[in-house]
Structures are given as C-alpha cells and as structure tokens.
Design a protein around this motif. Structure first.
Motif, PDB file in Angstrom:
ATOM      1  N   UNK A  17       1.205  -1.265  -0.001  1.00 23.54           N
ATOM      2  CA  UNK A  17      -0.273  -0.184  -0.209  1.00 23.54           C
ATOM      3  C   UNK A  17       0.774   1.138   0.334  1.00 23.54           C
ATOM      4  N   UNK A  18       0.520   2.383  -1.447  1.00 23.64           N
ATOM      5  CA  UNK A  18       1.160   3.382  -0.864  1.00 23.64           C
ATOM      6  C   UNK A  18       0.714   4.768  -1.508  1.00 23.64           C
ATOM      7  N   UNK A  19       0.805   6.215  -1.186  1.00 20.28           N
ATOM      8  CA  UNK A  19       0.084   6.751  -1.078  1.00 20.28           C
ATOM      9  C   UNK A  19       0.049   6.972  -2.447  1.00 20.28           C
ATOM     10  N   UNK A  20      -1.698   7.253  -2.946  1.00 21.77           N
ATOM     11  CA  UNK A  20      -2.097   7.370  -4.543  1.00 21.77           C
ATOM     12  C   UNK A  20      -1.043   8.582  -5.005  1.00 21.77           C
ATOM     13  N   UNK A  21      -0.748   8.242  -5.828  1.00 17.30           N
ATOM     14  CA  UNK A  21       0.061   8.688  -7.159  1.00 17.30           C
ATOM     15  C   UNK A  21       1.598   7.424  -6.560  1.00 17.30           C
ATOM     16  N   UNK A  22       2.185   7.428  -6.123  1.00 20.88           N
ATOM     17  CA  UNK A  22       3.621   7.064  -5.657  1.00 20.88           C
ATOM     18  C   UNK A  22       4.252   6.050  -6.785  1.00 20.88           C
ATOM     19  N   UNK A  23       3.348   5.595  -7.165  1.00 22.58           N
ATOM     20  CA  UNK A  23       3.300   4.081  -8.515  1.00 22.58           C
ATOM     21  C   UNK A  23       2.625   4.315  -9.902  1.00 22.58           C
ATOM     22  N   UNK A  24       3.513   4.159 -11.294  1.00 26.28           N
ATOM     23  CA  UNK A  24       2.288   4.944 -11.901  1.00 26.28           C
ATOM     24  C   UNK A  24       1.941   3.294 -12.678  1.00 26.28           C
ATOM     25  N   UNK A  25       2.153   3.340 -13.815  1.00 32.41           N
ATOM     26  CA  UNK A  25       2.011   1.856 -14.102  1.00 32.41           C
ATOM     27  C   UNK A  25       3.224   0.444 -14.871  1.00 32.41           C
ATOM     28  N   UNK A  26       4.090   1.305 -15.038  1.00 29.66           N
ATOM     29  CA  UNK A  26       5.546   0.788 -15.599  1.00 29.66           C
ATOM     30  C   UNK A  26       6.069   0.199 -13.996  1.00 29.66           C
ATOM     31  N   UNK A  27       5.717   1.235 -13.115  1.00 25.19           N
ATOM     32  CA  UNK A  27       5.732   1.005 -11.358  1.00 25.19           C
ATOM     33  C   UNK A  27       5.477   0.117 -10.672  1.00 25.19           C
TER      34      UNK A  27
ATOM     35  N   UNK B 216      -3.569  13.246   8.707  1.00 21.96           N
ATOM     36  CA  UNK B 216      -3.805  12.897   7.268  1.00 21.96           C
ATOM     37  C   UNK B 216      -2.087  13.270   6.752  1.00 21.96           C
ATOM     38  N   UNK B 217      -1.630  12.407   5.915  1.00 22.82           N
ATOM     39  CA  UNK B 217      -0.409  13.500   5.882  1.00 22.82           C
ATOM     40  C   UNK B 217      -0.436  13.347   4.152  1.00 22.82           C
ATOM     41  N   UNK B 218      -0.213  14.715   3.425  1.00 24.63           N
ATOM     42  CA  UNK B 218      -0.756  14.531   2.226  1.00 24.63           C
ATOM     43  C   UNK B 218       0.112  14.144   0.973  1.00 24.63           C
ATOM     44  N   UNK B 219       0.504  13.736  -0.422  1.00 28.09           N
ATOM     45  CA  UNK B 219       1.649  13.005  -0.956  1.00 28.09           C
ATOM     46  C   UNK B 219       2.695  14.179  -1.080  1.00 28.09           C
ATOM     47  N   UNK B 220       2.026  15.806  -0.946  1.00 27.88           N
ATOM     48  CA  UNK B 220       2.982  16.442  -1.093  1.00 27.88           C
ATOM     49  C   UNK B 220       4.333  16.434   0.198  1.00 27.88           C
ATOM     50  N   UNK B 221       3.275  16.724   1.019  1.00 27.61           N
ATOM     51  CA  UNK B 221       4.246  16.638   2.100  1.00 27.61           C
ATOM     52  C   UNK B 221       6.026  14.896   2.609  1.00 27.61           C
ATOM     53  N   UNK B 222       5.331  14.134   1.940  1.00 20.15           N
ATOM     54  CA  UNK B 222       5.525  12.755   1.538  1.00 20.15           C
ATOM     55  C   UNK B 222       7.517  12.964   0.827  1.00 20.15           C
ATOM     56  N   UNK B 223       6.589  14.071  -0.327  1.00 13.14           N
ATOM     57  CA  UNK B 223       8.014  13.810  -1.268  1.00 13.14           C
ATOM     58  C   UNK B 223       8.458  15.368  -1.052  1.00 13.14           C
ATOM     59  N   UNK B 224       8.521  16.044   0.191  1.00 13.07           N
ATOM     60  CA  UNK B 224       9.380  17.176   0.512  1.00 13.07           C
ATOM     61  C   UNK B 224      11.208  16.794   0.431  1.00 13.07           C
TER      62      UNK B 224
ATOM     63  N   UNK C 202       3.540  16.090  -6.512  1.00 10.75           N
ATOM     64  CA  UNK C 202       2.506  15.657  -5.891  1.00 10.75           C
ATOM     65  C   UNK C 202       1.264  15.676  -6.926  1.00 10.75           C
ATOM     66  N   UNK C 203       0.603  16.837  -7.621  1.00  7.83           N
ATOM     67  CA  UNK C 203       0.001  17.236  -7.752  1.00  7.83           C
ATOM     68  C   UNK C 203      -0.207  16.088  -9.377  1.00  7.83           C
ATOM     69  N   UNK C 204       1.477  16.700 -10.206  1.00  7.48           N
ATOM     70  CA  UNK C 204       0.970  15.385 -10.915  1.00  7.48           C
ATOM     71  C   UNK C 204       0.593  14.297 -11.356  1.00  7.48           C
ATOM     72  N   UNK C 205       1.870  13.262 -10.145  1.00  4.98           N
ATOM     73  CA  UNK C 205       1.897  12.521  -9.902  1.00  4.98           C
ATOM     74  C   UNK C 205       0.278  11.840  -9.246  1.00  4.98           C
ATOM     75  N   UNK C 206      -0.452  13.034  -8.052  1.00  7.84           N
ATOM     76  CA  UNK C 206      -1.362  12.772  -8.249  1.00  7.84           C
ATOM     77  C   UNK C 206      -2.652  12.477  -9.848  1.00  7.84           C
ATOM     78  N   UNK C 207      -2.887  13.138 -10.500  1.00  7.40           N
ATOM     79  CA  UNK C 207      -3.245  13.532 -11.614  1.00  7.40           C
ATOM     80  C   UNK C 207      -2.968  12.467 -12.691  1.00  7.40           C
ATOM     81  N   UNK C 208      -1.712  12.370 -12.640  1.00  9.43           N
ATOM     82  CA  UNK C 208      -1.384  10.801 -13.802  1.00  9.43           C
ATOM     83  C   UNK C 208      -2.210   9.484 -13.511  1.00  9.43           C
ATOM     84  N   UNK C 209      -2.481   9.493 -12.062  1.00  7.67           N
ATOM     85  CA  UNK C 209      -2.637   8.162 -11.696  1.00  7.67           C
ATOM     86  C   UNK C 209      -4.500   8.205 -11.701  1.00  7.67           C
ATOM     87  N   UNK C 210      -4.769   8.606 -11.596  1.00  2.00           N
ATOM     88  CA  UNK C 210      -6.303   8.939 -11.284  1.00  2.00           C
ATOM     89  C   UNK C 210      -6.734   8.808 -13.732  1.00  2.00           C
TER      90      UNK C 210
END
Length: 170
Positions: A73-83, A128-136, A150-158
C-alpha cells in the motif's frame, strides 16, 4: 513510505529466508516509490506486517505448495503503471527466491496487489499526511516543488485509472 501486508503460510520459509525476504520487499517498494532504500529515515516509516495463514486452500482443497499474497500500500500517485508492473514482477521473484528451491518455481503461487491509498486518506501519527508532505524529501525540502510533483503524480494516477483497460471489449 510503503506499508506491506505479506501473507506467508506457516513453515513455508526458513526464518533466515523470511527475514531476508522482508528486507528485500521493503527495498523493492522504497525504490519504486523513488526513495533511497538505504536511507534510515525512509526505512523507519516502511512497515511490513507478516500474516500467518494456518492453511491455504485452492479450489476448496488444501494447497499442494505454499501460496503467497503481498499487498503493498502506497499513497496515491506513488506508483505509475510501470512502477506497479515492476513491483509485481520483483516481489514475485523475491518470494520465489526466498523458497530456496524447496518448491517448484511457479509464479502462479504468488499474487501481488499494489494498492494506492487515495489522497487525503494516508493517516499516521494521529493525522493525515498528503503526498506533497511525503515528497518534500525527494525535492530537497522544497515545498512548492513537492506540491507540484504531488499534483502531477496524483493527476497521472487518476487519469490512468479512468482509461479503458487494455484488452477490454466491453
């Protein structure tokens, strides 16, 4: 900061092999999230929960060889299709390697379900920890850059989830 639920049947792996597997799975997930697997701070927030099914059945009968389930389990946006594909392939190989030849090498006995936790739902330490905080940490503590990433990764995931799956004829 991955969380892993690993289902290993009783007696399937030796104690040393199991410990090495847990370490290898941790490294695989951290690397696919884009962090340094050798970083002690990253490892400190990467947890593995080992579950011990007393029995595993296939088709209603006891399995003839160990079956494994791994749920990273990972925060949304951390793994793309290739990941996600890389995680599934590498985790499967790691589990089969951990058996050290005790069972026929069959990837069909290992199921891996990479799971994204939706943005705004990753909770720990009472908040709650948002992805942006994790990616700092990936951005040298540049909050603006982390927010953009974070915004780019989440948008790509969605966007990827909204596409019609390959091979779907509907």
């Amino acid at each position: 900061m991955p969380m892993l639920d690993v289902y290993i049947p009783d007696g399937a792996l030796g104690p040393g092999a199991e410990a090495a597997l847990v370490d290898r799975l941790t490294e695989i997930l951290i690397r696919h999230e884009g962090f340094d697997p050798a970083d002690p701070a990253t490892r400190a927030v990467s947890w593995v929960f080992v579950h011990r099914p007393a029995a595993v059945h296939v088709g209603g009968a006891p399995a003839d060889a160990p079956r494994y389930k791994v749920v990273p389990s990972v925060p949304e946006g951390q793994l793309d299709e290739q990941g996600r594909a890389g995680v599934v392939a590498e985790v499967t190989e790691a589990v089969l390697d951990a058996e050290e030849g005790a069972w026929p090498r069959d990837p069909g006995r290992v199921w891996v379900f990479p799971t994204e936790v939706p943005e705004g739902h990753w909770g720990g330490r009472g908040r709650i920890t948002p992805l942006a905080a994790i990616l700092t940490r990936l951005t040298g503590h540049d909050a603006r850059r982390a927010g953009t990433l974070a915004a780019r990764r989440i948008a790509a995931s969605r966007a990827a989830r909204s596409r019609v799956p390959r091979g779907f004829t509907g």
